[in-house]
Design a protein around this motif. Sequence first.
Motif, PDB file in Angstrom:
ATOM      1  N   LEU A 139      -8.749  -9.087   2.313  1.00 51.76           N
ATOM      2  CA  LEU A 139      -9.533  -8.175   2.989  1.00 51.76           C
ATOM      3  C   LEU A 139      -8.988  -8.344   4.533  1.00 51.76           C
ATOM      4  O   LEU A 139      -8.925  -7.364   5.262  1.00 51.76           O
ATOM      5  CB  LEU A 139     -10.850  -8.527   3.123  1.00 51.76           C
ATOM      6  CG  LEU A 139     -11.574  -8.243   1.728  1.00 51.76           C
ATOM      7  CD1 LEU A 139     -13.131  -8.503   1.872  1.00 51.76           C
ATOM      8  CD2 LEU A 139     -11.495  -6.730   1.367  1.00 51.76           C
TER       9      LEU A 139
ATOM     10  N   LEU B 220       0.762  -1.126   0.122  1.00 51.08           N
ATOM     11  CA  LEU B 220       0.216  -0.022  -0.136  1.00 51.08           C
ATOM     12  C   LEU B 220       0.768   1.227   0.044  1.00 51.08           C
ATOM     13  O   LEU B 220       2.064   1.193   0.746  1.00 51.08           O
ATOM     14  CB  LEU B 220      -1.025  -0.091   1.025  1.00 51.08           C
ATOM     15  CG  LEU B 220      -1.877  -1.245   1.329  1.00 51.08           C
ATOM     16  CD1 LEU B 220      -2.576  -1.019   2.655  1.00 51.08           C
ATOM     17  CD2 LEU B 220      -2.582  -1.235   0.164  1.00 51.08           C
TER      18      LEU B 220
ATOM     19  N   TRP C 272      -1.666  -5.432  -5.424  1.00 50.25           N
ATOM     20  CA  TRP C 272      -2.068  -6.602  -4.759  1.00 50.25           C
ATOM     21  C   TRP C 272      -1.461  -7.882  -5.621  1.00 50.25           C
ATOM     22  O   TRP C 272      -2.039  -7.645  -6.951  1.00 50.25           O
ATOM     23  CB  TRP C 272      -3.669  -6.593  -4.333  1.00 50.25           C
ATOM     24  CG  TRP C 272      -4.021  -8.043  -4.133  1.00 50.25           C
ATOM     25  CD1 TRP C 272      -3.454  -8.816  -3.204  1.00 50.25           C
ATOM     26  CD2 TRP C 272      -5.006  -8.677  -4.459  1.00 50.25           C
ATOM     27  NE1 TRP C 272      -4.245 -10.027  -3.047  1.00 50.25           N
ATOM     28  CE2 TRP C 272      -5.359  -9.953  -3.682  1.00 50.25           C
ATOM     29  CE3 TRP C 272      -6.234  -8.318  -5.496  1.00 50.25           C
ATOM     30  CZ2 TRP C 272      -6.483 -10.859  -3.794  1.00 50.25           C
ATOM     31  CZ3 TRP C 272      -7.260  -8.983  -5.423  1.00 50.25           C
ATOM     32  CH2 TRP C 272      -7.338 -10.334  -4.911  1.00 50.25           C
TER      33      TRP C 272
ATOM     34  N   TRP D  69     -10.915   2.632  -2.238  1.00 49.74           N
ATOM     35  CA  TRP D  69      -9.623   2.331  -2.524  1.00 49.74           C
ATOM     36  C   TRP D  69      -9.465   1.550  -4.036  1.00 49.74           C
ATOM     37  O   TRP D  69      -9.987   0.501  -3.973  1.00 49.74           O
ATOM     38  CB  TRP D  69      -8.779   1.524  -1.282  1.00 49.74           C
ATOM     39  CG  TRP D  69      -8.727   2.809  -0.045  1.00 49.74           C
ATOM     40  CD1 TRP D  69      -7.905   3.374   0.053  1.00 49.74           C
ATOM     41  CD2 TRP D  69      -9.863   2.707   0.677  1.00 49.74           C
ATOM     42  NE1 TRP D  69      -8.339   4.175   1.127  1.00 49.74           N
ATOM     43  CE2 TRP D  69      -9.624   3.834   1.645  1.00 49.74           C
ATOM     44  CE3 TRP D  69     -11.002   2.005   1.011  1.00 49.74           C
ATOM     45  CZ2 TRP D  69     -10.189   4.284   2.678  1.00 49.74           C
ATOM     46  CZ3 TRP D  69     -11.777   2.438   2.025  1.00 49.74           C
ATOM     47  CH2 TRP D  69     -11.318   3.470   2.983  1.00 49.74           C
TER      48      TRP D  69
ATOM     49  N   LEU E 244      -6.085  -5.707   4.970  1.00 49.86           N
ATOM     50  CA  LEU E 244      -6.188  -4.355   4.874  1.00 49.86           C
ATOM     51  C   LEU E 244      -6.154  -3.345   6.182  1.00 49.86           C
ATOM     52  O   LEU E 244      -6.372  -4.032   7.321  1.00 49.86           O
ATOM     53  CB  LEU E 244      -7.473  -4.067   4.000  1.00 49.86           C
ATOM     54  CG  LEU E 244      -7.439  -4.482   2.619  1.00 49.86           C
ATOM     55  CD1 LEU E 244      -9.105  -4.159   2.406  1.00 49.86           C
ATOM     56  CD2 LEU E 244      -6.769  -4.007   1.755  1.00 49.86           C
TER      57      LEU E 244
ATOM     58  N   TRP F  86      -9.203   1.664   6.866  1.00 54.07           N
ATOM     59  CA  TRP F  86     -10.055   1.385   5.699  1.00 54.07           C
ATOM     60  C   TRP F  86     -11.391   1.195   6.278  1.00 54.07           C
ATOM     61  O   TRP F  86     -12.372   1.196   5.202  1.00 54.07           O
ATOM     62  CB  TRP F  86      -9.552   0.616   4.577  1.00 54.07           C
ATOM     63  CG  TRP F  86      -8.227   1.304   3.984  1.00 54.07           C
ATOM     64  CD1 TRP F  86      -7.369   2.155   4.433  1.00 54.07           C
ATOM     65  CD2 TRP F  86      -7.642   0.876   2.943  1.00 54.07           C
ATOM     66  NE1 TRP F  86      -6.364   2.421   3.526  1.00 54.07           N
ATOM     67  CE2 TRP F  86      -6.501   1.549   2.453  1.00 54.07           C
ATOM     68  CE3 TRP F  86      -8.010  -0.157   1.906  1.00 54.07           C
ATOM     69  CZ2 TRP F  86      -5.577   1.176   1.409  1.00 54.07           C
ATOM     70  CZ3 TRP F  86      -7.046  -0.445   0.811  1.00 54.07           C
ATOM     71  CH2 TRP F  86      -6.055   0.353   0.526  1.00 54.07           C
TER      72      TRP F  86
END
Length: 138
Positions: A48, A16, A33, A106, A51, A55
């Motif tokens: 997920l 990220l 990713w 995002w 993250l 977020w």
Amino acid sequence: MTTTLSLHPPSARLRLSEQSFQDGSARRIDGAWWPRSYDLTAELPGLLARLPHRWGQISSVLVNGAMWSLSGDGTRIEDQGVHLRRTDLPRAEHTICLLAPGYGRWDLLVVPPAATEAEAERLMETATADAPLAGRTA
């Protein structure tokens, strides 16, 4: 500065941009990713889970319909429903869009699963570089 979150050490599978953590930053890509396959229902839980908490809870995911294998229009991840949507827009071919109500949107560059580690590293580094988008070269 770039933040790297590792899915399966030693190779990083999610990276990220530090700018994606700053309020008000305008970026087209918030990270990169590198999934192991194009089976979204198999790959999405791992993504997920890694993250950042800031977020929020992702409720909707938009991917290129021709590229990804989807079963149904939603999936359950830790008792949370995630709506899966497809698009055929050419500009979204190599991205995944994550939406969290009240938190934001995002966009992650998707590195092809068949990429070598060196190719994936180069793509992820380029996608998350802190340089302004206008100054980047492909």
